[in-house]
Design an enzyme around this catalytic site. Sequence first.
Site, PDB file in Angstrom:
ATOM      1  N   ASN A   3      54.970  30.973  -7.992  1.00  0.00           N
ATOM      2  CA  ASN A   3      55.596  31.890  -8.920  1.00  0.00           C
ATOM      3  C   ASN A   3      57.508  31.759  -8.568  1.00  0.00           C
ATOM      4  OD1 ASN A   3      57.022  34.279  -9.943  1.00  0.00           O
ATOM      5  ND2 ASN A   3      56.822  35.891  -8.451  1.00  0.00           N
ATOM      6  N   TRP A   4      58.116  31.335  -9.551  1.00  0.00           N
ATOM      7  CA  TRP A   4      59.411  30.825  -9.358  1.00  0.00           C
ATOM      8  C   TRP A   4      60.373  31.625  -9.512  1.00  0.00           C
ATOM      9  CZ3 TRP A   4      59.368  25.991 -13.289  1.00  0.00           C
ATOM     10  CH2 TRP A   4      58.512  24.949 -12.935  1.00  0.00           C
ATOM     11  N   LYS A   5      59.682  33.297  -9.978  1.00  0.00           N
ATOM     12  CA  LYS A   5      60.568  34.110 -10.093  1.00  0.00           C
ATOM     13  C   LYS A   5      61.800  34.064 -11.045  1.00  0.00           C
ATOM     14  CE  LYS A   5      59.620  35.617  -5.664  1.00  0.00           C
ATOM     15  NZ  LYS A   5      59.545  36.883  -4.645  1.00  0.00           N
ATOM     16  N   HIS A  88      53.659  42.910 -10.324  1.00  0.00           N
ATOM     17  CA  HIS A  88      54.173  41.867  -8.664  1.00  0.00           C
ATOM     18  C   HIS A  88      54.758  43.050  -8.417  1.00  0.00           C
ATOM     19  CE1 HIS A  88      56.833  39.391  -6.558  1.00  0.00           C
ATOM     20  NE2 HIS A  88      55.870  38.617  -6.601  1.00  0.00           N
ATOM     21  N   GLU A  90      58.238  43.067  -7.439  1.00  0.00           N
ATOM     22  CA  GLU A  90      59.676  42.979  -7.358  1.00  0.00           C
ATOM     23  C   GLU A  90      58.912  43.963  -9.023  1.00  0.00           C
ATOM     24  OE1 GLU A  90      60.541  39.003  -7.452  1.00  0.00           O
ATOM     25  OE2 GLU A  90      59.863  39.325  -4.953  1.00  0.00           O
ATOM     26  N   GLU A 160      49.554  40.828  -1.653  1.00  0.00           N
ATOM     27  CA  GLU A 160      51.360  40.805  -1.161  1.00  0.00           C
ATOM     28  C   GLU A 160      51.454  41.635  -0.387  1.00  0.00           C
ATOM     29  OE1 GLU A 160      52.660  37.349  -3.625  1.00  0.00           O
ATOM     30  OE2 GLU A 160      53.322  38.866  -4.794  1.00  0.00           O
ATOM     31  N   GLY A 166      59.531  36.872   0.388  1.00  0.00           N
ATOM     32  CA  GLY A 166      60.661  36.750   0.698  1.00  0.00           C
ATOM     33  C   GLY A 166      61.144  36.928   2.469  1.00  0.00           C
ATOM     34  N   SER A 206      55.018  34.662   2.064  1.00  0.00           N
ATOM     35  CA  SER A 206      56.195  33.561   3.168  1.00  0.00           C
ATOM     36  C   SER A 206      55.273  32.523   3.283  1.00  0.00           C
ATOM     37  CB  SER A 206      56.335  34.553   3.610  1.00  0.00           C
ATOM     38  OG  SER A 206      57.554  35.432   3.849  1.00  0.00           O
ATOM     39  N   GLY A 227      55.978  32.089  -4.037  1.00  0.00           N
ATOM     40  CA  GLY A 227      57.302  32.055  -4.197  1.00  0.00           C
ATOM     41  C   GLY A 227      58.573  30.821  -4.162  1.00  0.00           C
ATOM     42  N   GLY A 228      58.499  31.262  -2.658  1.00  0.00           N
ATOM     43  CA  GLY A 228      59.936  30.538  -2.023  1.00  0.00           C
ATOM     44  C   GLY A 228      59.306  29.074  -1.955  1.00  0.00           C
TER      45      GLY A 228
HETATM   46  C1  PEP Z   1      55.972  36.247  -4.748  1.00  0.00           C
HETATM   47  O1  PEP Z   1      57.039  36.412  -5.225  1.00  0.00           O
HETATM   48  O2  PEP Z   1      54.675  36.420  -4.637  1.00  0.00           O
HETATM   49  C2  PEP Z   1      56.224  35.467  -2.919  1.00  0.00           C
HETATM   50  C3  PEP Z   1      54.748  35.358  -2.375  1.00  0.00           C
HETATM   51  O3  PEP Z   1      57.443  35.129  -2.940  1.00  0.00           O
HETATM   52  P1  PEP Z   1      57.688  34.001  -1.459  1.00  0.00           P
HETATM   53  O4  PEP Z   1      56.476  33.170  -1.161  1.00  0.00           O
HETATM   54  O5  PEP Z   1      58.408  34.361  -1.628  1.00  0.00           O
HETATM   55  O6  PEP Z   1      57.467  35.599   0.213  1.00  0.00           O
END
Ligand code: PEP
Length: 244
Positions: A3-5, A88, A90, A160, A166, A206, A227-228
Amino acid sequence: AGNWKMNTTPQEGVLLAKQIIDSFNDKSCELILIPPFTHLSTVGKEIVGTGIKLGAQNCHYEDSGAYTGEVSAAMLKDVGVEYVVIGHSERRQYFNESHELLARKTDAVLNSGMVVIFCCGETLEDRTSGEHFDVIWRQISDSLFHLNQEDFKNIVIAYEPVWAIGTGVTATDDQAQEMHEHIRKLLSDRYSNEVAEEVSILYGGSVKPENAEGLFGQEDIDGGLIGGASLKADSFVAIGESFK
Ligand code: PEP
């Protein structure tokens, strides 16, 4: 699934996709790239023939109409999207997406012939007050339990925990496994053992190359929503390849 957001320019996105394609050797693992809407067509063209799939981060529940700024499931399908992330944290947090809205979005994705990656996860407050299992039950039951057993062939669940997204703090292997097992139990109670066993449940929060193997080694963890670490080709590919 990466997920590049709201990251990368369209040009950077294509470059990232190229780097991922170049370094990805383990074709036994399925990779999904989930860039911003503006890059779907170009990233989609890049991954044709590689086995890597295309996903979108959100969609509207109507097919078309006066919804300025929105993108429909039908539009995503038309540019080659196969997976859509729904719910998600967010989007729940910053855009107030309710369980009911997420149910409608889920229906739109399924009706357009794509797969839903349905996210659920508790806050730190929910966990410290011991309500995490109930919170996950509510999220899943209110947005997915109107579906029939057949629909679940096109549902992927991503657990999640909000406190791990994040933040650099990951759920321990045991915490993640415990919740994934709980989710399977919810599905088997509502539907059947078959649905519970066949649904893929991804862990997100993470995930990095250093912790991926431990998480993916758990019995009920079928993959990751990243994500990141999905913004760097080498770490994303290493995470994918640590799934054995
Ligand atoms: C996400 O946003 O779905 C996620 C898991 O982010 P991160 O890996 O950066 O925690």
